[in-house]
Design an enzyme around this catalytic site. Structure first.
Site, short mmCIF file in Angstrom:
data_model
loop_
_atom_site.label_atom_id
_atom_site.label_comp_id
_atom_site.label_asym_id
_atom_site.label_seq_id
_atom_site.Cartn_x
_atom_site.Cartn_y
_atom_site.Cartn_z
N THR A 460 -15.46 -8.76 -13.77
CA THR A 460 -14.80 -7.10 -12.93
C THR A 460 -15.74 -5.92 -13.65
O THR A 460 -15.35 -4.74 -13.81
CB THR A 460 -14.02 -6.97 -14.58
OG1 THR A 460 -13.77 -7.28 -15.33
CG2 THR A 460 -12.77 -8.15 -13.84
N ILE A 606 -13.09 6.24 -12.68
CA ILE A 606 -14.08 5.18 -11.90
C ILE A 606 -15.01 5.41 -13.23
O ILE A 606 -16.10 6.00 -12.75
CB ILE A 606 -13.96 5.76 -10.68
CG1 ILE A 606 -13.15 5.13 -9.87
CG2 ILE A 606 -15.46 4.08 -10.33
CD1 ILE A 606 -11.82 4.12 -10.63
N THR A 611 -19.44 -0.75 -9.29
CA THR A 611 -18.78 -1.85 -9.48
C THR A 611 -17.03 -2.34 -9.47
O THR A 611 -16.27 -3.12 -8.73
CB THR A 611 -18.34 -3.00 -11.48
OG1 THR A 611 -18.57 -2.35 -12.15
CG2 THR A 611 -20.04 -2.69 -11.17
N GLY A 680 -6.68 1.35 -13.96
CA GLY A 680 -6.88 0.53 -14.42
C GLY A 680 -7.00 -0.32 -12.40
O GLY A 680 -6.23 0.88 -11.59
N GLU A 683 -6.49 -4.95 -9.48
CA GLU A 683 -5.11 -5.45 -8.79
C GLU A 683 -4.56 -4.80 -7.46
O GLU A 683 -4.88 -5.26 -6.45
CB GLU A 683 -3.72 -6.06 -9.73
CG GLU A 683 -4.11 -6.63 -10.46
CD GLU A 683 -3.61 -7.29 -12.11
OE1 GLU A 683 -3.37 -5.81 -12.46
OE2 GLU A 683 -2.41 -8.48 -12.55
#
Lengths: 721, 196
Positions: A460, A606, A611, A680, A683
């Site tokens: 990740t 961010i 990435t 986050g 997902e």
């Protein structure tokens, strides 16, 4: 200033990953290694009647065959950290096809596999239990998988629906889908002086330690779990699975190191899958499109013995302003292995239904689908009225729509040869999950900085992000920071799941770096200042104070071992976004292609845009897989997964994914979610995509598809008339 | 079938020549290229290895990983469906899990470990993968990189669409596909300019 935050730094693990030097669990070797091959039950339900290891023992190279009789009695452990409450090889009951019944240990993988094929087992089969929404039940709160209330009601839904000018009621369905990380789960276990060491494929090193400590009755400190690089997880490697437990026991029984690597087929039955989900959504709206009521009910399958549940209504709980909300999640038992959280759980399946229904409502109203979302924007959490920790969804809609050209799109489906082009959009939402974390940072007199945390690398970007945070805090070049990770000898962190690592472990790293700075400042205050000298480098200060090194421990905590959606505090925490797609349909052949996509997100700060972009492209690809192909078909006679491989189950390949995927992040810092201002992102990229695709298919062809995946048989002849 | 580009063969010859000079430093199993013809041998990344006494069931993949400790090639499915074990066999990409090692007497294999130069300079494909962020977990990456080298030398990197088709034998569940495509395009251009 956090000069390390926000920099699109290339991955620091680049060289080892492009040269093959990065070692994954199955790449590790030890002298005297035994290879394990599992014998698994071919029936879904019943009993193991007899098992004869003799033919396997006759295979040259086979050292030992272990059966239930060789197993210790495992103690009960909560789920999680164990993935399932019923541990393998404890009795003769078969609860799912693929359940392990014996372990063959041999000097080579060839001998182990040959031996496993020769173990003679007889079974008495009972009829399998298939999925049926009519057997829906409320999950037991004894499992931590049941982390939310299965029912949530606010306001008067029947009254809201009765008062509505427009109503939409529809059922949606999706089949089971498997994680299929490219790395099959594997463990190398070795005992030394009563201490167990595992090299394993894991998304949570400490979780494996706790799971095994509980099951084996060992002090956690006697178990060391190493996971330097994990070859994708997506939820399949979050908790403690049979490969870890059985490798540990096999190594104990034989007194030799044992490597147990799942086959691809074993991944299908011993690491979970996203369950089958049946949903019903009912919406009411007034003439202006404002929602008067939202009802969302779901049933997902679970195993015979564990209460895993998909909270498909999680998105509906937080997405739109409405005076009346009625949500329920149920599970139905099947004789399949336990399902598991999979990128993206809960909101992933649920938002397919809600966002498809919203598109149906927009059509009923004659309203632009984006305008319908804007008209129902939730200024506070609709489930409990709490304020948001941060939310810039309006900006995400607007900036995403501009990038896509949504407002300028053709109102009628366009044609390109045989292809009919449709556009669709959907909202995205994801619960913020948080876990406590700790980290240690050490400055050495030679100027090198060592950053340490137990956290694991699943790709990740954290191997770059954590050093970035440390370097930024200390004001030093990132080249001087070395990260040690993937080891329970290092400070404890949570799992790399729930889109939580950057925000939580990153916060602990930041705290450690700030404490180190404070200690350096304290030392500086005690040293005689050199008049007029420029600011002294930290390592020079260390040398002048006669110190070889200086360490600080950092923590991220919020008074609980786990938090979802900010329930531990005063603010509701979710991430938001919008996804826009252009899809091409060939109704003569039933083909469907993704032409282009825009994902626009409101997800907090961010840390590394480079990435982060890759993660969102990955998420959108997962959404395309869900929309267009992924299905783990259950054989109705045998009650098992029909194809347990990568040839009979389709997942997206390069040819499926166009280059034209644009990712946009709204400029945002969340002041409540944690000190980094980050939430986050792992997902949410997978959320909403399947609905946007189904909505684009409707735009292209006028055909509404509510059963995933959208396959050629559903598209043949569409829009041709 | 596709015509072979002579470039990788040339590169292999150069590498083999330079390895011959290093022969005393090679592992015990490795012999100089001029080993006796009777013993079956396989050349891997320029070094010659003895195949005698091999378990006939052993795949090239298991042989590379377990015998030679070349673990770059990965076992993702063990049935030729994922591409994680891709290596070059006489310059052509193959799934190492579908090839029996005992059938390879006199052949030559290049794995991901054999792509970078001895001085550590990365192959243009490897560098392009880093430059374009064309991987995440890194598990499929060795197979992708090797496959990309072949995709370019086969002449299948002429357009984005062509690359996407000819790189579709290598699954990436992290789904770095657009970045992989961009990396292959970039590397193809670098190699065409003679940077290989």
């Amino acid at each position: 200033m956090n000069e390390g935050l926000g920099s699109p730094m290339p991955r620091r693990d680049g060289r080892i990953k492009v040269t093959g030097a990065a070692r994954f669990a199955a790449d590790v070797k030890l002298p005297g290694l035994l290879h394990a091959a599992l014998v698994t039950a071919p029936i879904a339900r019943g009993r193991l009647v007899a098992l004869d290891p003799a033919p396997a023992l006759a295979v040259p190279g086979v050292a030992r065959v272990l059966t239930a009789a060789d197993m210790p009695r495992f103690a009960a452990v909560t789920t999680p950290p164990m993935a399932t409450a019923v541990q393998p090889m404890q009795d003769d009951v078969i609860r799912f096809e693929g359940q392990p019944v014996a372990i063959v240990l041999a000097a080579t993988p060839e001998a182990a596999e040959a031996g496993a094929a020769r173990v003679a087992a007889r079974y008495a089969a009972d009829a399998p239990l298939l999925f049926s929404g009519e057997r829906a039940e409320v999950p037991s709160r004894e499992s931590f998988y049941v982390f939310e209330e299965p029912d949530l009601a606010r306001g008067d839904v029947p009254a809201g629906l009765a008062a509505a000018a427009h109503r939409v009621a529809a059922r949606y369905h999706q089949p089971p889908r498997h994680h299929n990380p490219m790395e099959n789960s594997a463990t190398l276990a070795v005992w030394e002086d009563g201490r167990l060491t595992l090299h394993t494929a894991a998304q949570w090193t400490y979780g494996v330690r706790y799971g095994l400590a509980g099951a084996l009755g060992l002090a956690p400190e006697r178990i060391r779990v190493l996971a330097a690089h994990t070859g994708g997880g997506f939820g399949a490697k979050g908790y403690t699975w049979p490969h870890q437990l059985l490798a540990a026991v096999a190594a104990q029984v034989t007194g030799r190191p044992v490597r147990l690597a799942y086959t691809r087929a074993q991944m299908y039955t011993m690491t979970g899958y996203q369950p089958e989900v049946a949903q019903e959504v009912t919406l009411g709206a007034d003439a202006a499109g404002r929602l008067t009521a939202v009802r969302h009910a779901s049933v997902s399958n679970t195993s015979l013995t564990d209460d895993y549940i998909e909270f498909a209504h999680a998105g509906s709980a937080g997405m739109y302003a409405t005076p009346a909300l009625q949500l329920s999640a149920r599970m139905a038992r099947t004789s399949l292995n336990i399902p598991m959280a999979m990128r993206a759980p809960h909101e992933g399946p649920g938002m397919f239904a809600l966002e498809s229904a919203m598109d149906e409502m927009a059509h009923a109203l004659g309203m632009d689908p984006l305008d319908l979302r804007l008209a129902n924007h939730a200024d506070a959490d609709p489930s409990d009225g709490r304020p948001w920790s941060s939310k810039k969804l309006r900006e995400a809609y607007g900036e995403g729509a501009a990038l896509f050209g949504w407002r300028e799109r053709p109102r009628q489906a366009a044609r390109d040869g045989h292809w009919i082009l449709g556009t669709g959009m959907a909202s995205c939402i994801m619960t913020v999950f948080r876990f406590p974390a700790s980290a240690r940072i050490t400055l050495r007199a030679d100027g090198q900085v060592v950053l340490e945390a137990g956290t694991q690398d699943i790709g990740t970007g954290t191997l770059t992000i954590f050093p970035q945070i440390a370097a930024g805090e200390l004001g030093i070049p990132i080249e001087r920071v070395t990260l040690r990770h993937g080891d329970t000898d290092l400070p404890e962190t949570g799992g790399t799941f729930g889109s939580s690592s950057t925000a939580c472990v990153g916060a602990a790293v930041q705290d450690a770096a700030r404490k180190l700075r404070a200690r350096l400042d304290g030392i500086a205050a005690l040293q005689p200042a050199s008049l007029g000298a420029p600011a002294e480098a930290p390592e020079a200060l260390l040398r002048r104070a006669g110190l070889a090194d200086l360490s600080a421990e950092g923590r991220y905590e919020f008074g609980r071992p786990f938090d979802a959606a900010g329930h531990a505090g005063s603010h509701a925490m979710r991430t938001f976004g919008a996804v826009f797609v252009e899809v091409a349909v060939d109704p003569e052949l039933g083909l469907m292609r993704l032409r282009r996509a825009v994902g626009s997100y409101s997800v907090g700060r961010i840390v590394n845009p480079r990435t982060a972009r890759s993660q969102m492209i990955g998420g959108i690809t997962w959404g395309w897989g869900m929309a267009a192909m992924e299905a783990s078909v259950v054989d109705p006679a045998l009650g098992r997964f029909l194809s347990k491989n990568l040839s009979g189950v389709a997942i997206p390949v390069n040819a499926d994914i166009p280059a034209d995927i644009r990712i946009h992040f709204v400029d945002e810092v969340d002041p409540h979610a944690g000190p980094l201002g980050a939430k986050g992102i792992g997902e949410i990229g997978a959320v909403g995509v399947a609905a946007a695709v189904a909505n684009a298919v409707f735009h292209a062809t006028g055909r509404r598809i509510r059963d995933l995946p959208i396959l050629p048989e559903g598209l043949l002849g569409a829009g041709a008339g | 079938m596709t015509p072979m580009d002579p470039a990788p063969l040339r590169r292999d010859l150069v590498r083999a020549a330079s390895l011959a000079a290093l022969a005393p430093a090679l592992p015990v199993a490795a012999q100089p290229a001029a080993a006796p013809a009777a013993a079956p041998t396989l050349r891997v990344n320029g070094a010659v290895h003895d195949l005698a006494g091999l378990d006939p069931r052993t795949t090239l993949l298991d042989w590379l990983r377990e015998r030679l400790d070349l673990t770059g090639a990965k076992k993702g499915c063990n049935e030729g469906a994922c591409g994680a074990c891709t290596v070059l066999l006489d310059g052509r990409r193959v799934n190492a899990c579908l090839v029996l090692a005992a059938t390879l007497d006199g052949r030559s294999v290049t794995t991901v470990e054999g792509l970078a130069r001895a001085d550590g300079t990365l192959h243009p494909v490897q560098q392009a993968f880093i430059d374009h962020d064309a991987f995440q977990c890194g598990y499929c990456t060795p197979g992708q990189v090797v496959s990309a080298v072949a995709c370019i030398t086969e002449g299948h990197a002429g357009s984005e669409a062509e690359i996407r088709e000819w790189m579709s034998g290598n699954l990436c569940r992290c789904a770095a596909y657009p970045q992989i495509t961009a990396a292959v395009q970039d590397a193809a251009a670098r190699m065409a300019r003679g940077e290989a």
